[in-house]
Design a protein around this motif. Sequence first.
Motif, PDB file in Angstrom:
ATOM      1  N   THR A 431      -0.507  -2.575  -0.760  1.00 18.35           N
ATOM      2  CA  THR A 431       0.219  -2.763  -2.023  1.00 18.35           C
ATOM      3  C   THR A 431       1.642  -3.242  -1.763  1.00 18.35           C
ATOM      4  O   THR A 431       2.143  -4.160  -2.419  1.00 18.35           O
ATOM      5  CB  THR A 431       0.251  -1.449  -2.824  1.00 18.35           C
ATOM      6  N   LYS A 435       3.036  -6.822  -2.934  1.00 23.08           N
ATOM      7  CA  LYS A 435       4.147  -6.798  -3.886  1.00 23.08           C
ATOM      8  C   LYS A 435       5.251  -7.741  -3.421  1.00 23.08           C
ATOM      9  O   LYS A 435       5.854  -8.470  -4.224  1.00 23.08           O
ATOM     10  CB  LYS A 435       4.705  -5.384  -4.044  1.00 23.08           C
ATOM     11  N   ASP A 439       6.557 -10.908  -5.491  1.00 29.48           N
ATOM     12  CA  ASP A 439       7.978 -11.139  -5.785  1.00 29.48           C
ATOM     13  C   ASP A 439       8.403 -12.531  -5.326  1.00 29.48           C
ATOM     14  O   ASP A 439       9.177 -13.214  -6.006  1.00 29.48           O
ATOM     15  CB  ASP A 439       8.838 -10.070  -5.103  1.00 29.48           C
TER      16      ASP A 439
END
Length: 462
Positions: A431, A435, A439
């Motif tokens: 995760t 992430k 981003d």
Amino acid sequence: MRVLLVIYDNKSFIHYFPIGMAYITAALKKEQIDVEIYNQDLHHFPDSHLEHYLNNHRFDVIGLSTIGGYYQYKKLLNISEAINRSKNRPYYILGGHGPAPEPEYFLRKTQADAIVIGEGEETILELLDAIANRKPLSGVQGIAFRQGNEVTVNPRRPLIQDIDSIPFPAYESFPVEYYRLIRLARAENTDFVMPILSGRGCTFKCNFCYRLDEGFRPRSNASIIAEIDLLTKRYGITYIAFGDELLMSSMDRTESLCKAFIQSNLKVKWNCNGRLNYAKPDLLKLMKKAGCVFINYGIEAFDDQILKNMNKALTTKQIVKGIEATLATGISPGLNIIFGNIGENRETLEKGVQFLLKYDDFAQMRTIRPVTAYPGSPLYYYAIEKGLLKDCQDFYENKHLNSDLLTINFTELSDREFHEALHDANSRLITNYHKAKLDFYLRQTDELYYNADASFRGYRQY
């Protein structure tokens, strides 16, 4: 004598260059032996294809080399079946770290005729001479051989001390244009990548390592530079992956090699395997100047007692200092953590997770795998001694079914608890990695539409 060397398919889109087999090929070609490469990896031939190939082409000897691993073991059995079914079955030789520690088992299981144990460049020539001239195999050092159901394991062959005397890998016999497309950390889309060895062996003795050769034998700087020069000029290689166990075998050796790279004006980037107790700021700056972009560190655990149990010869203090110095220099560190060694628990796993979350620069996605006590490793014999494992057959047939699943449980957790702990750890790591990627893409989107970024060339997976 005609020799066929099999490069097996591990189902990758681009495979890592089979450097061990390329060295063997070079040794054979130097002695004018007719050698052909069977590239199952490139063509994705089914295993049955090899049987038909052998039925239609005559070879005196066939060779296959594998590392240890559940996939490699199953692949070896399937390829062996194809070889043994063929009408023109050649003399069958195995090699590699997979079969070498337990040659009796592998000879009986695969019905191969011989196994080369350890370095093969000298052994294979002597073995082929014995086969061709019907000499007793008992006189060939560094092999195990089968005669019917009787297996004989000969004494080990002394290691080759002058590594520079070994011919360069026989690149001309392999599809380098295919292998050079492999993507490694910090390789650009325009890079062509190839591995080479700067030496052989390792000075450390971690309890999970199953290599058989003692000590470290470096190549000379001149030999390394000559090989890189050949690769750049003949194949356009721009990125060198030092595939040996430990380029950073000492600070002096690493410094000497980097200075030689700089003096030779090599225009390549490179990566290597390193040791954090040698990762000092001045040395790292020199490595970066010499072209280093990535150092793969075997951290394995972030707990001092577990590191001692592993015989890692490393402390958490050294790890932190080394990783922070590497990042500060602008070199990406490879952060390798495993779980399940002697004395491990949820707390030691959590320390490893927190370390990865803190220091990952997202050059690679990192997850945590269970430690595997491969045959030949001290941990393997410890497992047998403690009654956790019977033998090699038990390991490969019953225990080691997948590299991401528990093979032997050295902890006080139940197997289910062990897998639950890894599930939680890797869910968080995955995760966190994605992430960061999300981003990145969202920032790209902002730049594209709010600032009319004309340099944008599509949403690409790098």
